[in-house]
Design an enzyme around this catalytic site. Sequence first.
Site, PDB file in Angstrom:
ATOM      1  N   ASP A 109      -3.913   6.546 -12.085  1.00  3.97           N
ATOM      2  CA  ASP A 109      -2.463   6.547 -12.268  1.00  3.97           C
ATOM      3  C   ASP A 109      -2.101   7.009 -13.680  1.00  3.97           C
ATOM      4  O   ASP A 109      -2.887   6.857 -14.618  1.00  3.97           O
ATOM      5  CB  ASP A 109      -1.936   5.130 -12.028  1.00  3.97           C
ATOM      6  N   ASN A 119      -1.614  -1.376  -6.435  1.00  3.62           N
ATOM      7  CA  ASN A 119      -2.012  -1.300  -7.839  1.00  3.62           C
ATOM      8  C   ASN A 119      -3.013  -2.402  -8.158  1.00  3.62           C
ATOM      9  O   ASN A 119      -2.870  -3.538  -7.699  1.00  3.62           O
ATOM     10  CB  ASN A 119      -0.783  -1.428  -8.741  1.00  3.62           C
ATOM     11  N   GLU A 166       4.449  12.134  -9.683  1.00  2.00           N
ATOM     12  CA  GLU A 166       5.456  11.077  -9.753  1.00  2.00           C
ATOM     13  C   GLU A 166       6.691  11.594 -10.492  1.00  2.00           C
ATOM     14  O   GLU A 166       6.649  12.619 -11.151  1.00  2.00           O
ATOM     15  CB  GLU A 166       4.894   9.867 -10.497  1.00  2.00           C
ATOM     16  N   GLU A 220      -4.708   2.010  -6.908  1.00  2.00           N
ATOM     17  CA  GLU A 220      -4.291   2.774  -8.079  1.00  2.00           C
ATOM     18  C   GLU A 220      -4.582   1.972  -9.340  1.00  2.00           C
ATOM     19  O   GLU A 220      -4.272   0.784  -9.414  1.00  2.00           O
ATOM     20  CB  GLU A 220      -2.794   3.089  -8.010  1.00  2.00           C
ATOM     21  N   GLU A 227       3.751   3.046  -1.415  1.00  2.00           N
ATOM     22  CA  GLU A 227       3.215   2.266  -2.526  1.00  2.00           C
ATOM     23  C   GLU A 227       3.909   0.912  -2.577  1.00  2.00           C
ATOM     24  O   GLU A 227       5.139   0.830  -2.622  1.00  2.00           O
ATOM     25  CB  GLU A 227       3.410   2.991  -3.854  1.00  2.00           C
TER      26      GLU A 227
END
Length: 412
Positions: A316, A254, A373, A286, A193
């Site tokens: 997310d 993102n 996460e 995301e 990420e």
Amino acid sequence: MKDTVMQRSSQHSSQQSDTQRLLIVDDDELVGRTLELIAKREGYEARVTCDPDRFLDLVGEWQPDIVAIDLVMPGMDGVQVLAELAKREFRQCVIITSGVGHRVLDAAGRSAREHGLHIAGILPKPFTRDDVRALLNRCGVDDKTETVAEPVGASAEPAIDIEMLRDALANRQFFLEYQPKVHCADGSLAGLEALVRWRHPERGVIYPGSFIEVLEDTELMGELTSQVMDMALAWFSGLNISRDSERPVMLSLNISARCLEDEVLVERIARRCRRHKVDPGQVIFELTETSAMRHPVRSLELLTRLRVMGFQLSIDDFGTGFSSMLQLVRLPFSEIKVDKSFVMSGEQSEESRKVVRSIVELGKSLGLRTTAEGIESQWALDFLRPLGCDFCQGYFISRPVDGDTIRERWNI
């Protein structure tokens, strides 16, 4: 300068001996003395009081490393004591103990965490010596209390404004770090990420929580997104990874609510992937449910087009909003990311464990991959594996690091 508990605790930490100090407040003297005795047998210095006001005085005078707080007390209850500790910026380990039901204990723990306290664990009554020993050991090895305090004077920095951000974009001061995502089953690399940071010439590295909201409602958000995509795709295209693997390494980016207002977003993304020779099937975008809710019709159109082109979509922070389920059904997501708050509180909270388990099962039933996460302990990995969670991400696996470190650690 105001002498806060946080500042005094920092001074104390540099001067104290190896013996840690436990301070207990419990209106049941027998319970308090029992805790004190167990702690002393485990090698701790320990003191106990039945008076919450005296307890708060001792926090400043004695400067304990760990405090144990009963919830049910006459006068000032334990929740009020926790709130007062938060006001005093207490940064050491906190244990919450009580004979109330586990839902109340869990709620008290969540409230304290949201006030910024470091809750090492919950100790339901009645407890055993082994229960106390396990919690004290956790406090003894836990170093999180060193990381939560902000530098003295940080709040005095001038506010970040649009002109500062405009200059930062023009001077290419933004850079990326990457956080690995691994397969829960075997720990192999599953994805990376990209996370943006700002290298300010005077303030040093500034994290996105300090500037993203300022950018969100301006045209500069699109410029930052473009820079991030170019940096991430260029770096990713140079990795030594198999492009034909059945389990390809993915790049996660993102995407903000502002970007979903851009009518040519899809074309811009596609052009960048072609330029950097990155397969759309290896890119995950995301977004949070609130991003998609801002312009629901436009979001549905753009996100559907991205999926048609082969890009993956991840919702997310799933489970934290009011309409997560609605967005999951409405939009063409391919992955659910379980919010870290549920995972991080799971070791102490039965409710959090049930939520995580339900989200993983929901993902399976809908044919979606799931990523958890907030993996910060071996316990979290051991909990998630038998559930069938696909991927894990968090500090226990790796903090976000620069691209060169990723290459070296993962040999890619």
